[in-house]
Design a protein around this motif. Structure first.
Motif, short mmCIF file in Angstrom:
data_model
loop_
_atom_site.label_atom_id
_atom_site.label_comp_id
_atom_site.label_asym_id
_atom_site.label_seq_id
_atom_site.Cartn_x
_atom_site.Cartn_y
_atom_site.Cartn_z
N ALA A 26 0.93 -1.06 0.08
CA ALA A 26 0.01 -0.03 0.06
C ALA A 26 1.07 1.19 0.16
O ALA A 26 0.52 2.28 -0.91
CB ALA A 26 -0.99 0.13 1.06
N ALA A 27 2.01 1.25 0.79
CA ALA A 27 2.84 2.39 0.83
C ALA A 27 3.61 2.47 -0.34
O ALA A 27 3.73 3.79 -0.84
CB ALA A 27 3.82 2.24 2.06
N VAL A 28 4.33 1.41 -0.81
CA VAL A 28 5.00 1.79 -2.15
C VAL A 28 4.13 1.88 -3.26
O VAL A 28 4.70 2.71 -4.24
CB VAL A 28 5.92 0.38 -2.25
CG1 VAL A 28 6.71 0.42 -3.51
CG2 VAL A 28 6.89 0.21 -1.26
N GLY A 29 3.07 1.05 -3.16
CA GLY A 29 2.11 1.46 -4.45
C GLY A 29 1.24 2.83 -4.46
O GLY A 29 0.50 3.05 -5.51
N GLN A 30 1.41 3.54 -3.60
CA GLN A 30 0.55 4.90 -3.57
C GLN A 30 1.14 5.82 -4.36
O GLN A 30 2.15 6.26 -4.59
CB GLN A 30 0.54 5.51 -2.20
CG GLN A 30 0.08 6.91 -1.93
CD GLN A 30 -1.27 7.07 -2.44
OE1 GLN A 30 -2.13 5.99 -1.94
NE2 GLN A 30 -1.74 8.14 -3.16
N PHE A 31 0.26 6.10 -5.62
CA PHE A 31 0.66 6.79 -6.64
C PHE A 31 0.80 8.39 -6.34
O PHE A 31 -0.09 9.08 -5.58
CB PHE A 31 -0.19 6.64 -7.82
CG PHE A 31 0.47 7.68 -8.95
CD1 PHE A 31 1.44 7.05 -9.94
CD2 PHE A 31 -0.18 8.87 -9.29
CE1 PHE A 31 1.94 7.96 -10.91
CE2 PHE A 31 0.24 9.62 -10.35
CZ PHE A 31 1.21 9.09 -11.23
N GLY A 32 2.07 8.91 -6.30
CA GLY A 32 2.21 10.24 -5.94
C GLY A 32 2.36 10.50 -4.39
O GLY A 32 2.63 9.52 -3.53
N SER A 33 2.08 11.58 -3.69
CA SER A 33 2.12 11.81 -2.41
C SER A 33 0.81 11.19 -1.64
O SER A 33 -0.12 11.12 -2.19
CB SER A 33 2.15 13.19 -2.13
OG SER A 33 3.25 13.85 -2.86
N GLY A 34 1.29 10.78 -0.60
CA GLY A 34 0.02 10.20 0.18
C GLY A 34 0.53 9.52 1.71
O GLY A 34 1.76 9.65 2.19
N TRP A 35 -0.17 8.54 2.21
CA TRP A 35 -0.16 7.88 3.10
C TRP A 35 -0.62 6.49 3.25
O TRP A 35 -1.56 6.08 2.36
CB TRP A 35 -1.00 8.38 4.41
CG TRP A 35 -0.65 9.97 4.59
CD1 TRP A 35 -0.80 10.94 4.03
CD2 TRP A 35 0.50 10.47 5.52
NE1 TRP A 35 -0.45 12.22 4.05
CE2 TRP A 35 0.53 11.88 5.57
CE3 TRP A 35 1.14 9.94 6.71
CZ2 TRP A 35 1.20 12.73 6.08
CZ3 TRP A 35 2.01 10.94 7.31
CH2 TRP A 35 2.04 12.14 7.10
N ALA A 36 0.16 5.40 3.94
CA ALA A 36 -0.45 4.22 3.90
C ALA A 36 -0.82 4.25 5.70
O ALA A 36 -0.10 4.69 6.45
CB ALA A 36 0.77 3.38 3.80
N TRP A 37 -1.85 3.22 5.67
CA TRP A 37 -2.60 3.24 7.04
C TRP A 37 -3.06 1.85 7.59
O TRP A 37 -3.40 1.19 6.55
CB TRP A 37 -3.83 4.24 7.24
CG TRP A 37 -3.86 5.67 6.82
CD1 TRP A 37 -3.64 5.93 5.77
CD2 TRP A 37 -3.65 6.66 7.57
NE1 TRP A 37 -3.73 7.40 5.50
CE2 TRP A 37 -3.47 7.84 6.87
CE3 TRP A 37 -3.24 6.85 8.84
CZ2 TRP A 37 -3.24 9.12 7.44
CZ3 TRP A 37 -2.99 8.03 9.70
CH2 TRP A 37 -3.18 9.12 8.79
#
Length: 198
Positions: free
Chosen positions: A119-130
């Motif tokens: 989820a963290a690595v695959g988040q496209f662009g800026s963001g967060w994994a939770w």
């Protein structure tokens, strides 16, 4: 009363060698501080000036006339949550209710790590994994930009910041190495347990 940059739960060099003091100087001292400063400027003289961060986030989410307020309020909250999601000598295995819930809902610790990292690595662009609790079950999710589980009516347990400013000084474009270090060496399972309690 103006919002303030909350103190870190550990010294700025405490997450080394995985997150450097230099990164913390920029990430906490400049980026997090800028969100606090911007939020204070945006709500000055309005009723929101006396509201909690949580109330501001919930009230401004998806209100296009208050996007700036939401983005800065959420980023203040998200970053504070992120600092607490980590600790020196973190990682390892959870215990208590969190361990039981991860076994029940995520397929065990190894599967949780696999899904959370993805989820963290695959988040496209800026963001967060939770890691979140939603309707009585644990779930892994990713959100773009400043969006957080609080805005979505969910309970956050842990997070990993994947905006480039979180890792670029230490890892350059190797987000995967940074996420690996956070998950394996710095996650604060006691904080997750605390957040899971009603």
């Amino acid at each position: 009363m103006a919002f303030e940059l909350p103190p870190l739960p550990y010294p700025k060099n405490a997450l080394e060698p995985h997150i450097s003091e230099r990164t913390m100087d920029f990430h906490y001292g400049r980026h997090h501080q800028a969100y606090v400063t911007n939020l204070n400027n945006l709500v000055k003289g309005s009723p929101m000036e006396s509201q909690s961060l949580e109330d501001i986030i919930k009230a401004t989410y998806k209100d296009t006339s208050k996007t700036g307020v939401f983005n800065n309020a959420a980023q203040v909250w998200n970053h504070t949550f992120f600092w607490n999601s980590m600790k020196p000598n973190g990682g390892g295995s959870p215990s208590g209710q969190v361990a039981q819930a991860i076994d029940r809902d995520c397929g065990g610790l190894d599967k949780f790590k696999e899904l959370f990292k993805a989820a963290a690595v695959g988040q496209f662009g800026s963001g967060w994994a939770w890691l979140i609790a939603d309707s009585g079950k644990l779930r892994i999710t990713a959100t773009p930009n400043a969006v957080d589980p609080l805005a979505e009516g969910q309970t956050a347990l842990l997070t990993c910041d994947v905006w480039e400013h979180a890792y670029y000084l230490d890892y350059r474009n190797q987000r995967e190495r940074y996420v690996q270090a956070v998950v394996e060496k710095r996650l604060n399972w006691a904080f997750a347990e605390e957040n899971l309690k009603p």
